[in-house]
Write an enzyme that holds these catalytic residues in place. Structure first.
Site, PDB file in Angstrom:
ATOM      1  N   ASN A 109       0.863  -1.191   0.000  1.00  0.00           N
ATOM      2  CA  ASN A 109       0.000   0.000   0.000  1.00  0.00           C
ATOM      3  C   ASN A 109       0.894   1.234   0.000  1.00  0.00           C
ATOM      4  O   ASN A 109       2.043   1.182   0.445  1.00  0.00           O
ATOM      5  CB  ASN A 109      -0.868  -0.011   1.269  1.00  0.00           C
ATOM      6  CG  ASN A 109      -1.792   1.183   1.353  1.00  0.00           C
ATOM      7  OD1 ASN A 109      -2.452   1.551   0.361  1.00  0.00           O
ATOM      8  ND2 ASN A 109      -1.851   1.819   2.513  1.00  0.00           N
ATOM      9  N   HIS A 111       0.878   5.271   1.405  1.00  0.00           N
ATOM     10  CA  HIS A 111       0.172   6.152   2.346  1.00  0.00           C
ATOM     11  C   HIS A 111       0.889   7.510   2.378  1.00  0.00           C
ATOM     12  O   HIS A 111       2.125   7.544   2.423  1.00  0.00           O
ATOM     13  CB  HIS A 111       0.152   5.518   3.740  1.00  0.00           C
ATOM     14  CG  HIS A 111      -0.583   6.344   4.739  1.00  0.00           C
ATOM     15  ND1 HIS A 111      -1.959   6.435   4.746  1.00  0.00           N
ATOM     16  CD2 HIS A 111      -0.143   7.146   5.733  1.00  0.00           C
ATOM     17  CE1 HIS A 111      -2.332   7.251   5.722  1.00  0.00           C
ATOM     18  NE2 HIS A 111      -1.244   7.698   6.338  1.00  0.00           N
ATOM     19  N   SER A 138       4.919   6.759   2.395  1.00  0.00           N
ATOM     20  CA  SER A 138       5.474   5.442   2.737  1.00  0.00           C
ATOM     21  C   SER A 138       4.811   4.385   1.871  1.00  0.00           C
ATOM     22  O   SER A 138       3.594   4.399   1.702  1.00  0.00           O
ATOM     23  CB  SER A 138       5.178   5.092   4.202  1.00  0.00           C
ATOM     24  OG  SER A 138       5.583   6.109   5.074  1.00  0.00           O
ATOM     25  N   ASP A 147      -2.949   0.922   7.720  1.00  0.00           N
ATOM     26  CA  ASP A 147      -1.700   1.666   7.514  1.00  0.00           C
ATOM     27  C   ASP A 147      -0.557   1.148   8.385  1.00  0.00           C
ATOM     28  O   ASP A 147       0.284   1.924   8.871  1.00  0.00           O
ATOM     29  CB  ASP A 147      -1.921   3.177   7.737  1.00  0.00           C
ATOM     30  CG  ASP A 147      -2.969   3.730   6.770  1.00  0.00           C
ATOM     31  OD1 ASP A 147      -3.015   3.271   5.635  1.00  0.00           O
ATOM     32  OD2 ASP A 147      -3.742   4.617   7.177  1.00  0.00           O
TER      33      ASP A 147
HETATM   34  C1  GRF Z   1      -2.684   8.767  -2.448  1.00  0.00           C
HETATM   35  O1  GRF Z   1      -2.389   9.950  -1.763  1.00  0.00           O
HETATM   36  C2  GRF Z   1      -2.275   7.569  -1.633  1.00  0.00           C
HETATM   37  O2  GRF Z   1      -1.149   7.800  -0.842  1.00  0.00           O
HETATM   38  C3  GRF Z   1      -3.486   7.336  -0.766  1.00  0.00           C
HETATM   39  O3  GRF Z   1      -4.591   7.639  -1.585  1.00  0.00           O
HETATM   40  C4  GRF Z   1      -4.189   8.546  -2.597  1.00  0.00           C
HETATM   41  C5  GRF Z   1      -4.530   7.916  -3.904  1.00  0.00           C
HETATM   42  O4  GRF Z   1      -4.307   8.778  -4.991  1.00  0.00           O
HETATM   43  N1  GRF Z   1      -3.519   5.996  -0.255  1.00  0.00           N
HETATM   44  P1  GRF Z   1      -4.402   8.224  -6.462  1.00  0.00           P
HETATM   45  O5  GRF Z   1      -5.787   7.607  -6.628  1.00  0.00           O
HETATM   46  O6  GRF Z   1      -3.317   7.221  -6.653  1.00  0.00           O
HETATM   47  O7  GRF Z   1      -4.240   9.432  -7.346  1.00  0.00           O
END
Ligand code: GRF
Length: 217
Positions: A109, A111, A138, A147
């Site tokens: 994932n 974050h 991260s 997370d």
């Molecule tokens: C990103 O900021 C990611 O870190 C978080 O959700 C957002 C997704 O953005 N988990 P995208 O859909 O990849 O543009």
């Protein structure tokens, strides 16, 4: 060499998906996307996936009685596509312990904070409220808790005094797009060893010594 087969799960914009699509377009990149799964039919990222000629599927969570039935349906799609590594990219749904354990150490994932700080959906707001001078992103291996899990790659950006959540999010997003393809590459090249709650990542010796924010004038 065989490329690592990726399944990317999205719910919305899909800019991290786009970064992975761009990385995979290089024949020398050691991974390729074999399936994009969205839990929302209007996820904007689906357009990028289709434009890139990728297989897509929509599994709407509303159509399932409980979390695990939805997760089983997603799992079936991933297995049928031959996915080896699941990449959550803005997937706004908690996955069951069953799913996470089923894909143990094979699900990652991204974050928008320097974990373990600022977990949850309002990471940018939390960083600004806390007054930290560095935040970032991260990429981590997923564990059942939200997370949490072994960290693979992080990048730091300064938090400026005039930042709001939008300006900070944009600065972090730019480094997210570098970190996610890098993390996938490290896994695909066998440079990650998971040891319980941490990941040991083999890296070159010449990484920079430190970052100071605010910078010395
Ligand atoms: C990103 O900021 C990611 O870190 C978080 O959700 C957002 C997704 O953005 N988990 P995208 O859909 O990849 O543009």
């Amino acid at each position: 060499m065989a490329r690592l087969q990726l399944g990317v799960l999205i719910s919305g914009r899909g800019s991290n998906l786009q970064a992975l699509i761009a990385a995979c377009a290089d024949p020398a990149y050691p991974a390729e996307i074999v399936l994009v799964v969205a839990n929302k039919p209007d996820a904007k990222g689906l357009h990028n996936a289709r434009d890139a000629g990728l297989a897509t599927t929509i599994v709407e969570h509303g159509g399932f009685l409980d979390r695990e039935s939805f997760d089983h349906a997603v799992n079936t799609e991933l297995q049928n596509a031959g996915v080896e590594l699941v990449c959550l990219a803005g997937f706004m749904r908690l996955l069951s312990s069953w799913f996470v354990e089923h894909w143990r150490d094979r699900i990652i994932n991204i974050h928008p904070s320097l974990l373990p700080a600022f977990k949850g959906i309002d990471a940018h707001e939390q960083a600004i409220t806390a007054g930290v001078k560095l935040s970032g992103c991260s990429v981590h291996i997923v564990r059942p808790e939200m997370d949490a899990g072994p960290i693979l790659v992080q990048a730091a950006v300064p938090v400026r005094p005039d930042d709001d959540t939008d300006s900070l999010a944009a600065r972090i997003l730019a480094v997210e797009h570098q970190c996610y393809p890098l993390a996938v590459k490290l896994i695909a090249e066998g440079r990650v060893q998971v040891d319980g709650d941490t990941a040991i990542v083999k890296m070159p010796a010449d990484v920079g010594a430190h970052i100071i924010s605010p910078p010395k004038s």
